[in-house]
Design a protein around this motif. Sequence first.
Motif, PDB file in Angstrom:
ATOM      1  N   ALA A 182      -3.075 -33.737 -63.178  1.00 14.56           N
ATOM      2  CA  ALA A 182      -3.314 -32.568 -64.017  1.00 14.56           C
ATOM      3  C   ALA A 182      -4.701 -31.991 -63.729  1.00 14.56           C
ATOM      4  O   ALA A 182      -5.688 -32.719 -63.687  1.00 14.56           O
ATOM      5  N   LEU A 187      -6.142 -26.487 -67.333  1.00 14.37           N
ATOM      6  CA  LEU A 187      -5.575 -26.736 -68.662  1.00 14.37           C
ATOM      7  C   LEU A 187      -6.461 -26.154 -69.755  1.00 14.37           C
ATOM      8  O   LEU A 187      -5.968 -25.616 -70.747  1.00 14.37           O
ATOM      9  N   LEU A 219       1.018 -29.553 -71.318  1.00 21.20           N
ATOM     10  CA  LEU A 219       1.475 -30.303 -70.149  1.00 21.20           C
ATOM     11  C   LEU A 219       2.984 -30.514 -70.166  1.00 21.20           C
ATOM     12  O   LEU A 219       3.649 -30.461 -69.123  1.00 21.20           O
ATOM     13  N   GLU A 223       4.858 -29.460 -66.836  1.00 14.03           N
ATOM     14  CA  GLU A 223       5.150 -30.550 -65.911  1.00 14.03           C
ATOM     15  C   GLU A 223       6.425 -31.282 -66.339  1.00 14.03           C
ATOM     16  O   GLU A 223       6.406 -32.079 -67.272  1.00 14.03           O
ATOM     17  N   SER A 244      -6.918 -35.282 -70.886  1.00 17.27           N
ATOM     18  CA  SER A 244      -6.279 -34.065 -70.377  1.00 17.27           C
ATOM     19  C   SER A 244      -5.467 -34.377 -69.130  1.00 17.27           C
ATOM     20  O   SER A 244      -5.175 -33.481 -68.333  1.00 17.27           O
ATOM     21  N   SER A 246      -2.124 -36.710 -67.175  1.00 21.70           N
ATOM     22  CA  SER A 246      -0.675 -36.809 -67.346  1.00 21.70           C
ATOM     23  C   SER A 246      -0.240 -38.173 -67.860  1.00 21.70           C
ATOM     24  O   SER A 246       0.946 -38.411 -68.056  1.00 21.70           O
TER      25      SER A 246
END
Length: 295
Positions: A182, A187, A219, A223, A244, A246
């Motif tokens: 990520a 983000l 996310l 994703e 932040s 995954s």
Amino acid sequence: MTGFTTADGWSAWPAPAKLNLFLHITGRRADGYHQLQTVFRLLDWGDTVHLRPRADGVIARIGGGASGVTEVDDLMVRAAILLKNACKCLQGADIGIEKRIPMGGGFGGGSSDAASVLVGLNCLWGLGLGEARLAELGQALGADVPVFVRGRNAWAEGIGERLEPIRLPPAWYLLASPGVHAATAALFQAPDLTRDAPPVTIAGFLSGAVLGNAFEPVLRCREPAVEAVFEALARVGTPRLTGSGSGCFVEFADRGSAETALAALPAGLLSSGTSAWLARGAERSPLLDAVEQHL
């Protein structure tokens, strides 16, 4: 096989992973940085940093670092150079690592590695810097570095640098990483990121209030691999996102429950490239134990 033996002058320094038990964004400062509230939970699992002093002043990474990270960009190397320059130290160091923490998962691997270099070289070079000064240097490398320098579970505010130690109950964690890296900067710029969550208190957190992670809905929408992990973990508990990244986790009161949950994960999840494993929550960082052994 590591090759970093004590017979060759190497010493080992733990670099534990962390979890964010929740993460709220409560506002944005004038300089563009976001104001956060979170709880850092240290784990008894992570990387191992290896250090070997050298007399010629050279800082060298031995054996490679995290995948795809050049030596000049490596936070471990940058930490050593920062400490060396701050103290006008004439010594150098070889730096190696046994890397276990996945990159981009939100488990704090790079920050923890940097903190272990600062703390370890402070001992090995005989600099005598206190915890507060090392944490200050660490903050220049990343907002998560100070909590690893201080080595205690903590309530954090500001950009993550204002830390207050917090006592957390024993716990085991089922961790899962879908292998998605990520991009934190992207983000933070996401239009659907909640940036104005109402502030919460330590007492509210300790009361068991359900507190989420501001990055989770962002996310999960972006994703598919992260969404798939959440759906799988929801079968065995309440999944949460860490930081932040995954990486996801489910908390359990004891090891047996965590092992049962791990065994119950669908085979299709693990065959799709997601890795899952167990770790125990630590009362304090094993890095502090390493420091005491070197005093």
